[in-house]
Design a protein around this motif. Structure first.
Motif, PDB file in Angstrom:
ATOM      1  N   MET A 140     -22.613   3.916  -9.993  1.00  0.00           N
ATOM      2  CA  MET A 140     -22.501   5.554  -9.970  1.00  0.00           C
ATOM      3  C   MET A 140     -21.326   5.557 -10.410  1.00  0.00           C
ATOM      4  N   ILE A 141     -21.132   6.578 -10.939  1.00  0.00           N
ATOM      5  CA  ILE A 141     -19.463   7.319 -11.081  1.00  0.00           C
ATOM      6  C   ILE A 141     -19.162   7.725  -9.323  1.00  0.00           C
ATOM      7  N   ARG A 142     -18.285   7.155  -8.758  1.00  0.00           N
ATOM      8  CA  ARG A 142     -17.608   8.766  -8.248  1.00  0.00           C
ATOM      9  C   ARG A 142     -16.152   8.813  -8.114  1.00  0.00           C
ATOM     10  N   GLY A 143     -15.996   9.948  -7.668  1.00  0.00           N
ATOM     11  CA  GLY A 143     -14.472  10.520  -7.251  1.00  0.00           C
ATOM     12  C   GLY A 143     -13.683  10.051  -6.057  1.00  0.00           C
TER      13      GLY A 143
ATOM     14  N   GLU B 243      -8.068   0.790   0.654  1.00  0.00           N
ATOM     15  CA  GLU B 243      -9.225   1.453   1.275  1.00  0.00           C
ATOM     16  C   GLU B 243     -10.336   1.083   0.535  1.00  0.00           C
ATOM     17  N   ASN B 244     -10.886   1.534  -0.615  1.00  0.00           N
ATOM     18  CA  ASN B 244     -11.650   1.249  -1.409  1.00  0.00           C
ATOM     19  C   ASN B 244     -11.861  -0.318  -1.780  1.00  0.00           C
ATOM     20  N   GLN B 245     -11.213  -0.866  -1.919  1.00  0.00           N
ATOM     21  CA  GLN B 245     -11.563  -2.548  -2.851  1.00  0.00           C
ATOM     22  C   GLN B 245     -11.699  -2.222  -3.857  1.00  0.00           C
ATOM     23  N   LEU B 246     -10.453  -1.227  -4.690  1.00  0.00           N
ATOM     24  CA  LEU B 246     -10.286  -1.361  -6.190  1.00  0.00           C
ATOM     25  C   LEU B 246     -10.335  -2.299  -7.064  1.00  0.00           C
ATOM     26  N   ASP B 247     -10.767  -1.919  -8.340  1.00  0.00           N
ATOM     27  CA  ASP B 247     -10.076  -2.802  -9.154  1.00  0.00           C
ATOM     28  C   ASP B 247      -9.516  -1.984 -10.872  1.00  0.00           C
ATOM     29  N   ALA B 248      -8.983  -2.123 -11.272  1.00  0.00           N
ATOM     30  CA  ALA B 248      -8.229  -1.230 -12.376  1.00  0.00           C
ATOM     31  C   ALA B 248      -9.997  -1.210 -13.106  1.00  0.00           C
ATOM     32  N   GLU B 249     -10.071  -2.356 -13.567  1.00  0.00           N
ATOM     33  CA  GLU B 249     -11.116  -2.572 -14.746  1.00  0.00           C
ATOM     34  C   GLU B 249     -12.690  -0.771 -13.681  1.00  0.00           C
ATOM     35  N   GLN B 250     -12.623  -0.980 -12.496  1.00  0.00           N
ATOM     36  CA  GLN B 250     -13.745   0.093 -12.463  1.00  0.00           C
ATOM     37  C   GLN B 250     -13.397   2.066 -12.489  1.00  0.00           C
ATOM     38  N   VAL B 251     -12.039   2.006 -12.616  1.00  0.00           N
ATOM     39  CA  VAL B 251     -11.383   3.050 -12.615  1.00  0.00           C
ATOM     40  C   VAL B 251     -11.470   3.532 -14.636  1.00  0.00           C
ATOM     41  N   ALA B 252     -12.799   4.870 -14.099  1.00  0.00           N
ATOM     42  CA  ALA B 252     -12.720   5.754 -16.083  1.00  0.00           C
ATOM     43  C   ALA B 252     -11.469   6.134 -16.201  1.00  0.00           C
ATOM     44  N   GLN B 253     -10.795   6.831 -14.918  1.00  0.00           N
ATOM     45  CA  GLN B 253      -9.748   6.939 -15.205  1.00  0.00           C
ATOM     46  C   GLN B 253      -8.659   8.364 -14.307  1.00  0.00           C
TER      47      GLN B 253
ATOM     48  N   PRO C 209      -7.015   5.321 -18.295  1.00  0.00           N
ATOM     49  CA  PRO C 209      -6.497   6.190 -19.246  1.00  0.00           C
ATOM     50  C   PRO C 209      -5.922   7.814 -17.760  1.00  0.00           C
ATOM     51  N   VAL C 210      -4.335   7.893 -18.215  1.00  0.00           N
ATOM     52  CA  VAL C 210      -3.732   8.641 -16.647  1.00  0.00           C
ATOM     53  C   VAL C 210      -3.175  10.583 -17.667  1.00  0.00           C
ATOM     54  N   THR C 211      -3.661  10.709 -17.207  1.00  0.00           N
ATOM     55  CA  THR C 211      -2.697  12.526 -17.168  1.00  0.00           C
ATOM     56  C   THR C 211      -2.585  13.240 -16.083  1.00  0.00           C
ATOM     57  N   CYS C 212      -1.621  13.989 -16.347  1.00  0.00           N
ATOM     58  CA  CYS C 212      -0.721  14.481 -15.403  1.00  0.00           C
ATOM     59  C   CYS C 212      -0.521  15.728 -15.474  1.00  0.00           C
ATOM     60  N   ALA C 213      -0.961  16.696 -14.864  1.00  0.00           N
ATOM     61  CA  ALA C 213      -0.629  18.457 -14.223  1.00  0.00           C
ATOM     62  C   ALA C 213      -0.679  19.128 -13.907  1.00  0.00           C
ATOM     63  N   GLN C 214      -0.024  20.388 -13.928  1.00  0.00           N
ATOM     64  CA  GLN C 214       0.641  21.188 -12.646  1.00  0.00           C
ATOM     65  C   GLN C 214      -0.321  22.006 -11.973  1.00  0.00           C
ATOM     66  N   GLU C 215      -0.204  21.368 -10.593  1.00  0.00           N
ATOM     67  CA  GLU C 215      -1.355  22.684  -9.714  1.00  0.00           C
ATOM     68  C   GLU C 215      -0.527  23.751  -9.977  1.00  0.00           C
TER      69      GLU C 215
ATOM     70  N   THR D 294     -11.617   8.641 -11.259  1.00  0.00           N
ATOM     71  CA  THR D 294     -12.175   8.955 -11.566  1.00  0.00           C
ATOM     72  C   THR D 294     -13.138   7.670 -11.542  1.00  0.00           C
ATOM     73  N   VAL D 295     -14.258   6.716 -10.543  1.00  0.00           N
ATOM     74  CA  VAL D 295     -14.569   5.140 -10.878  1.00  0.00           C
ATOM     75  C   VAL D 295     -15.699   4.674  -9.932  1.00  0.00           C
ATOM     76  N   ASN D 296     -16.444   3.566 -11.042  1.00  0.00           N
ATOM     77  CA  ASN D 296     -17.793   3.232 -11.411  1.00  0.00           C
ATOM     78  C   ASN D 296     -17.945   2.562  -9.640  1.00  0.00           C
ATOM     79  N   SER D 297     -18.779   2.789  -9.059  1.00  0.00           N
ATOM     80  CA  SER D 297     -18.728   2.463  -7.908  1.00  0.00           C
ATOM     81  C   SER D 297     -19.959   2.262  -7.852  1.00  0.00           C
ATOM     82  N   ASP D 298     -20.596   1.054  -6.137  1.00  0.00           N
ATOM     83  CA  ASP D 298     -22.266   1.009  -6.075  1.00  0.00           C
ATOM     84  C   ASP D 298     -21.941   1.479  -4.877  1.00  0.00           C
ATOM     85  N   LYS D 299     -20.627   2.455  -4.330  1.00  0.00           N
ATOM     86  CA  LYS D 299     -20.364   2.589  -2.808  1.00  0.00           C
ATOM     87  C   LYS D 299     -21.709   4.506  -2.425  1.00  0.00           C
ATOM     88  N   LYS D 300     -22.153   4.391  -1.684  1.00  0.00           N
ATOM     89  CA  LYS D 300     -21.921   6.221  -1.181  1.00  0.00           C
ATOM     90  C   LYS D 300     -21.298   6.506  -1.464  1.00  0.00           C
TER      91      LYS D 300
END
Length: 127
Positions: free
Chosen positions: A1-4, A33-43, A71-77, A93-99
């Motif tokens: 799954m892809i999650r934000g 908090e999300n037990q995140l690894d850089a390999e899971q991060v699409a952007q 890949p990282v992008t910075c923008a202005q609100e 944007t991450v790949n995760s099996d979490k709900k």
């Protein structure tokens, strides 16, 4: 799954040091908090309010092992009148099996005002 994963943090001044330190603090919490690894991060999309101009927050991500390939992008609100000043926001944007409900969105400092519903949930879970 892809999650934000969302997150935000504020700084007290537009200084390079403070912006990079706050960005690092936010990313550390999101990773933890999300037990995140850089390999899971699409952007990573990072936005800042128009009163932050001293540096790109993305520079802080490069301090983390493995994050140099994300890949990282910075923008202005959008500068909406009355919006929270001096704010850095993340959308990973991450790949995760979490709900969706199990993703932990992180709001720190004054940014807790942006999503008190998520901030309160997060605080009560860590108590």
């Amino acid at each position: 799954m892809i999650r934000g994963i969302r997150g935000a943090i504020t700084v007290t001044s537009d200084s390079e040091h403070e912006i990079l330190d706050a960005t690092e603090e936010l990313l550390i919490e999101i990773i933890k908090e999300n037990q995140l690894d850089a390999e899971q991060v699409a952007q990573a999309l990072i936005t800042v309010t128009n009163d932050i101009t001293s540096t790109f927050p993305a520079v802080a991500l490069r301090r983390f092992p493995g994050w140099s390939y994300v890949p990282v992008t910075c923008a202005q609100e959008i500068p909406v009148a009355g919006s929270l000043p001096l704010c850095i926001r993340f959308l990973l944007t991450v790949n995760s099996d979490k709900k969706q409900a199990d993703i932990k969105h992180i709001y720190l400092r004054e940014a807790k005002k942006l999503r008190p519903d998520l901030s309160l949930t997060r605080e009560s879970q860590s108590s």
